[in-house]
Write an enzyme that holds these catalytic residues in place. Structure first.
Site, PDB file in Angstrom:
ATOM      1  N   GLN A 129      -8.902  13.210  -5.123  1.00 39.77           N
ATOM      2  CA  GLN A 129      -9.826  12.384  -5.882  1.00 39.77           C
ATOM      3  C   GLN A 129     -11.128  13.139  -6.162  1.00 39.77           C
ATOM      4  O   GLN A 129     -11.803  12.872  -7.163  1.00 39.77           O
ATOM      5  CB  GLN A 129     -10.140  11.095  -5.134  1.00 39.77           C
ATOM      6  CG  GLN A 129     -10.897  11.295  -3.824  1.00 39.77           C
ATOM      7  CD  GLN A 129     -11.166   9.980  -3.117  1.00 39.77           C
ATOM      8  OE1 GLN A 129     -10.413   9.029  -3.258  1.00 39.77           O
ATOM      9  NE2 GLN A 129     -12.243   9.932  -2.354  1.00 39.77           N
TER      10      GLN A 129
ATOM     11  N   HIS B 214      -3.273  12.958  -9.170  1.00 39.99           N
ATOM     12  CA  HIS B 214      -4.072  12.932  -7.943  1.00 39.99           C
ATOM     13  C   HIS B 214      -3.901  11.619  -7.197  1.00 39.99           C
ATOM     14  O   HIS B 214      -3.531  10.590  -7.768  1.00 39.99           O
ATOM     15  CB  HIS B 214      -5.561  13.157  -8.263  1.00 39.99           C
ATOM     16  CG  HIS B 214      -6.283  11.920  -8.720  1.00 39.99           C
ATOM     17  ND1 HIS B 214      -6.879  11.031  -7.841  1.00 39.99           N
ATOM     18  CD2 HIS B 214      -6.506  11.426  -9.965  1.00 39.99           C
ATOM     19  CE1 HIS B 214      -7.447  10.052  -8.522  1.00 39.99           C
ATOM     20  NE2 HIS B 214      -7.234  10.257  -9.813  1.00 39.99           N
ATOM     21  N   CYS B 215      -4.162  11.670  -5.898  1.00 39.41           N
ATOM     22  CA  CYS B 215      -4.262  10.461  -5.074  1.00 39.41           C
ATOM     23  C   CYS B 215      -5.600  10.568  -4.349  1.00 39.41           C
ATOM     24  O   CYS B 215      -6.564  11.062  -4.918  1.00 39.41           O
ATOM     25  CB  CYS B 215      -3.073  10.326  -4.127  1.00 39.41           C
ATOM     26  SG  CYS B 215      -2.698  11.794  -3.132  1.00 39.41           S
ATOM     27  N   ASN B 216      -5.695  10.089  -3.129  1.00 38.74           N
ATOM     28  CA  ASN B 216      -6.960  10.216  -2.406  1.00 38.74           C
ATOM     29  C   ASN B 216      -7.186  11.651  -1.932  1.00 38.74           C
ATOM     30  O   ASN B 216      -8.149  12.299  -2.315  1.00 38.74           O
ATOM     31  CB  ASN B 216      -7.000   9.255  -1.216  1.00 38.74           C
ATOM     32  CG  ASN B 216      -7.007   7.803  -1.646  1.00 38.74           C
ATOM     33  OD1 ASN B 216      -5.962   7.276  -2.021  1.00 38.74           O
ATOM     34  ND2 ASN B 216      -8.157   7.145  -1.609  1.00 38.74           N
TER      35      ASN B 216
ATOM     36  N   GLY C  59      -4.713  14.082  -2.150  1.00 37.14           N
ATOM     37  CA  GLY C  59      -3.920  15.034  -2.914  1.00 37.14           C
ATOM     38  C   GLY C  59      -2.891  15.774  -2.099  1.00 37.14           C
ATOM     39  O   GLY C  59      -2.496  16.888  -2.445  1.00 37.14           O
TER      40      GLY C  59
END
EC number: 3.1.3.16
Length: 220
Positions: free
Chosen positions: A77, A148-150, A152
């Site tokens: 993120q 992406h996530c939090n 990654g």
């Protein structure tokens, strides 16, 4: 002895200094554990939170972007919220599979948001079709997509690994190796790893790209 007894009787738990333990999970989440009323309380840290115990500001930024393909990137993120970095990599599309992370530059990029929980019980395979379609659309438009996530390391990594298995006909082992080479910190949770292996078995048995029948609902 009399003095010791007095101290013991006068003891109060309220006099103890509040303690908190910072924990970083295998998936990259940063948690705060505190004791209160003989119970452990666990809270996920907030990037914008204050400095108190329970909500602390995480000043460590992860701006490493894994270049899987010239048009396919993987990151955290932090990378998704760094406009200069996004422009440097010529990003046009952003696939956000984090939970509770807002999109920062709505007027600058084409976004797709799919909130996925990073727990082994989550059925990651059921999100593949929607995610893959967005990535393919970006590719067809000669765009560059960041997934992406939090942190990654787990959700976004699993999506990218699955995409390579689907679009590039890569095996699970090959796809995992390619993604890890581009972003060494990746570590999909055990449930996602097992589902990716199941995905390969399903592709081999079906001779195509169908998600196994038992994995078509969103699990939490």
């Amino acid at each position: 002895m009399h003095s010791l007894n007095q101290k013991i009787k006068a003891f109060s738990r309220d006099n103890l200094r509040k303690q908190c333990t910072r924990v970083t999970t295998l998936t990259g989440k940063k948690l705060i554990e505190t004791w209160e009323d003989a119970t452990v309380h666990v809270v996920e840290t907030e990037p914008s939170g204050g400095g108190g115990c329970g909500y602390v500001q995480d000043l460590t930024l992860d701006l490493q972007v894994g270049v899987i393909k010239p048009w396919l990137l993987l990151g955290s993120q932090d990378a998704a919220h760094d406009l200069e970095l996004l422009r440097k990599h010529k990003v046009t599309h952003i696939l956000n599979v984090a939970y509770g992370v807002e999109n920062a530059f709505l007027s600058e990029f084409t976004y797709k948001t799919i909130s996925i929980l990073d727990v082994p019980e989550t059925n990651i395979l059921s999100y593949f079709p929607e995610c893959f379609e967005f990535i393919e659309q970006a590719k067809l438009k000669d765009g560059v997509v960041l997934v992406h996530c939090n942190a990654g390391v787990s959700r976004a990594a699993a999506i990218v690994i699955g995409f390579l298995m689907s679009s590039e006909e890569a095996t699970f082992t090959t796809a995992l190796s390619l993604v890890k080479e581009a972003r060494p910190s990746i570590c999909p949770n055990p449930g996602f790893m097992e589902q990716l292996r199941t995905y390969q078995v399903g592709k081999e048995s079906n001779g195509g790209d169908k998600v196994p029948a038992e994995d078509t609902t969103h699990g939490l």
